[in-house]
Design a protein around this motif. Structure first.
Motif, PDB file in Angstrom:
ATOM      1  N   PRO A 122      10.913   0.671  -8.574  1.00  0.00           N
ATOM      2  CA  PRO A 122      10.648  -0.014  -7.177  1.00  0.00           C
ATOM      3  C   PRO A 122      10.279   0.793  -6.033  1.00  0.00           C
ATOM      4  O   PRO A 122      11.209   1.179  -5.250  1.00  0.00           O
ATOM      5  CB  PRO A 122      11.939  -0.830  -7.158  1.00  0.00           C
ATOM      6  CG  PRO A 122      13.012   0.085  -7.962  1.00  0.00           C
ATOM      7  CD  PRO A 122      12.235   0.531  -8.958  1.00  0.00           C
ATOM      8  N   ILE A 123       9.503   1.849  -6.241  1.00  0.00           N
ATOM      9  CA  ILE A 123       8.937   2.866  -5.313  1.00  0.00           C
ATOM     10  C   ILE A 123       7.416   2.540  -4.824  1.00  0.00           C
ATOM     11  O   ILE A 123       6.788   2.254  -5.711  1.00  0.00           O
ATOM     12  CB  ILE A 123       8.932   4.425  -5.845  1.00  0.00           C
ATOM     13  CG1 ILE A 123      10.440   4.776  -6.303  1.00  0.00           C
ATOM     14  CG2 ILE A 123       8.549   5.099  -4.765  1.00  0.00           C
ATOM     15  CD1 ILE A 123      10.615   5.773  -6.978  1.00  0.00           C
ATOM     16  N   PRO A 124       7.242   2.609  -3.307  1.00  0.00           N
ATOM     17  CA  PRO A 124       6.159   2.108  -3.183  1.00  0.00           C
ATOM     18  C   PRO A 124       5.106   2.884  -3.611  1.00  0.00           C
ATOM     19  O   PRO A 124       4.993   4.095  -3.350  1.00  0.00           O
ATOM     20  CB  PRO A 124       6.120   2.344  -1.434  1.00  0.00           C
ATOM     21  CG  PRO A 124       7.628   2.066  -1.470  1.00  0.00           C
ATOM     22  CD  PRO A 124       8.502   2.523  -2.475  1.00  0.00           C
ATOM     23  N   LYS A 125       3.836   2.289  -4.116  1.00  0.00           N
ATOM     24  CA  LYS A 125       2.814   2.981  -4.560  1.00  0.00           C
ATOM     25  C   LYS A 125       1.919   3.943  -3.519  1.00  0.00           C
ATOM     26  O   LYS A 125       1.386   4.868  -3.676  1.00  0.00           O
ATOM     27  CB  LYS A 125       1.888   2.265  -5.194  1.00  0.00           C
ATOM     28  CG  LYS A 125       2.340   1.506  -6.494  1.00  0.00           C
ATOM     29  CD  LYS A 125       3.003   2.037  -7.419  1.00  0.00           C
ATOM     30  CE  LYS A 125       3.358   1.108  -8.550  1.00  0.00           C
ATOM     31  NZ  LYS A 125       4.702   0.393  -8.151  1.00  0.00           N
ATOM     32  N   ALA A 126       2.248   3.263  -2.208  1.00  0.00           N
ATOM     33  CA  ALA A 126       1.514   4.085  -1.196  1.00  0.00           C
ATOM     34  C   ALA A 126       2.168   5.618  -1.268  1.00  0.00           C
ATOM     35  O   ALA A 126       1.523   6.270  -0.256  1.00  0.00           O
ATOM     36  CB  ALA A 126       1.817   3.120   0.253  1.00  0.00           C
ATOM     37  N   THR A 127       3.127   5.730  -1.530  1.00  0.00           N
ATOM     38  CA  THR A 127       4.055   7.123  -1.254  1.00  0.00           C
ATOM     39  C   THR A 127       3.235   8.166  -1.917  1.00  0.00           C
ATOM     40  O   THR A 127       3.526   9.348  -1.773  1.00  0.00           O
ATOM     41  CB  THR A 127       5.324   7.125  -1.776  1.00  0.00           C
ATOM     42  OG1 THR A 127       5.434   6.728  -3.096  1.00  0.00           O
ATOM     43  CG2 THR A 127       6.339   6.135  -0.925  1.00  0.00           C
ATOM     44  N   VAL A 128       2.232   7.822  -2.566  1.00  0.00           N
ATOM     45  CA  VAL A 128       1.253   8.785  -3.573  1.00  0.00           C
ATOM     46  C   VAL A 128       0.134   9.624  -2.630  1.00  0.00           C
ATOM     47  O   VAL A 128      -0.062  10.581  -2.624  1.00  0.00           O
ATOM     48  CB  VAL A 128       0.724   8.241  -4.795  1.00  0.00           C
ATOM     49  CG1 VAL A 128      -0.423   7.359  -4.168  1.00  0.00           C
ATOM     50  CG2 VAL A 128       0.136   9.408  -5.689  1.00  0.00           C
ATOM     51  N   VAL A 129       0.081   8.824  -1.560  1.00  0.00           N
ATOM     52  CA  VAL A 129      -1.116   9.205  -0.456  1.00  0.00           C
ATOM     53  C   VAL A 129      -0.692  10.367   0.474  1.00  0.00           C
ATOM     54  O   VAL A 129      -1.352  11.247   0.491  1.00  0.00           O
ATOM     55  CB  VAL A 129      -1.324   7.972   0.665  1.00  0.00           C
ATOM     56  CG1 VAL A 129      -2.203   8.479   1.783  1.00  0.00           C
ATOM     57  CG2 VAL A 129      -1.772   6.825  -0.216  1.00  0.00           C
TER      58      VAL A 129
END
Length: 344
Positions: free
Chosen positions: A63-70
């Protein structure tokens, strides 16, 4: 065992991509890069691809936002740009030319989808909650996966909404109480906005001779601060505090919201400016404490939480607040507490 396992998982999730970044940075600043220039290609792709992909794989089913990879990808691009000589930027330019636009497109698409989801959630919540700011905060929290981002977005939207749109005041209901007519807050904030406008013009003119960029940054900051204060003034007018059978909802513009169940209220009394202000855990629902008046004091059976701008919170055991019609407010509050105690 679960409490021990969780830190290990987080260590793996964040440690693996960070290890790749640190190794790449170490190689980039070492003499090895001079001796073996071909290492630059590996460093570029490790920073911009390997590290983000490893992180994305580790969080994929969590449950970690995928957007944090940006941010990891952006950090990789920035590090590669600064650490490697210009004559070794061929592969980095390929990444910037072909991969960066794809990432930007995905980010924009994600934002659009989030905004659409927020709008749909807002429409669903609007039927049950008439207060725009509370509805907005609830909707953004449901639509966005990152609480900090949700609070920031709801605050930014609220600032511009209250600054620009609501102008027609509705007739207050019996359970609504205003807090802006007699406490001097609007006059004080209006004076501050006037000073900001005047000082911004003068300072911008003076600083422009030294640094045009700095002058515009300061001016933009001052203008936005003025917008915040003006939005707060409008929110004070259009967001009255309310009472329900279950709780008291105190609203102080954009700078303070607190919902207190009646069962947690110990005492509601008229505040006369006496030594009550020295009670432990005492807070005042005000932006300019000491300059804004308070005429009602509430004491609680257990600690309550005030939600402030951008989702910041403050705990209190006693609270001072200004209510324009304080006698009616105190009477209704005491009646609500008595009614609750009678049912119990």
């Amino acid at each position: 065992m679960e409490t021990l396992r969780l830190p290990k998982i987080r260590l793996l999730i964040y440690g693996a991509p960070l290890a790749v970044i640190f190794i790449s940075v170490g190689l980039a600043v070492s003499p090895l890069l001079v001796a073996y220039p071909q290492l630059a290609t590996g460093i570029i792709y490790d920073l911009t691809l390997t590290s983000p992909v490893i992180y994305l794989m580790l969080i994929w089913n969590r449950p970690i936002p995928k957007a944090t990879v940006v941010p990891i990808f952006i950090v990789g691009v920035v590090l590669a740009s600064f650490l490697l000589p210009d004559n070794q930027h061929f592969h980095l330019n390929l990444v910037k030319t072909f991969l960066l636009p794809v990432v930007e497109l995905l980010v924009v698409t994600g934002i659009v989808l989030k905004v659409r989801k927020t709008v749909n959630a807002f429409k669903a919540n609007a039927s049950s909650e008439s207060d725009f700011y509370l509805t907005l905060k609830k909707s953004t929290m449901e639509a966005l996966e990152i609480p900090l981002l949700a609070r920031a977005m709801s605050t930014e939207i609220a600032v511009f909404y209250f600054s620009l749109f609501p102008w027609k005041k509705e007739v207050p209901r019996d359970n609504e109480f205003s807090s802006y007519k007699d406490n001097g807050a609007i006059a004080l904030l209006g004076a501050i906005i006037f000073i900001l406008v005047a000082e911004t013009f003068v300072l911008h003119t003076l600083l422009a001779h030294w640094s045009t960029t700095f002058a515009w940054i300061l001016s933009a900051t001052s203008i936005y601060t003025g917008f915040q204060l003006f939005g707060h003034i409008k929110a004070m007018i259009f967001r009255p505090s309310t009472m329900t059978a279950e709780a008291l909802h105190l609203k102080y513009g954009l700078f303070g919201d607190i919902t207190i169940p009646w069962e947690d209220v110990d005492r509601v009394a008229l505040h006369t400016g006496s030594m009550e202000t020295a009670l432990p855990g005492m807070e005042q629902l005000a932006l300019l404490k000491g300059l804004e008046t308070a005429n009602v004091m509430l004491s609680f059976k257990k600690t309550q939480t005030i939600e402030k701008l951008y989702g910041f919170t403050k705990s209190c055991d006693n609270l001072l607040v200004h209510i324009d019609n304080s006698p009616a407010f105190i009477e209704k509050a005491r009646a609500a507490i008595l009614n609750l105690n009678t049912k119990m």
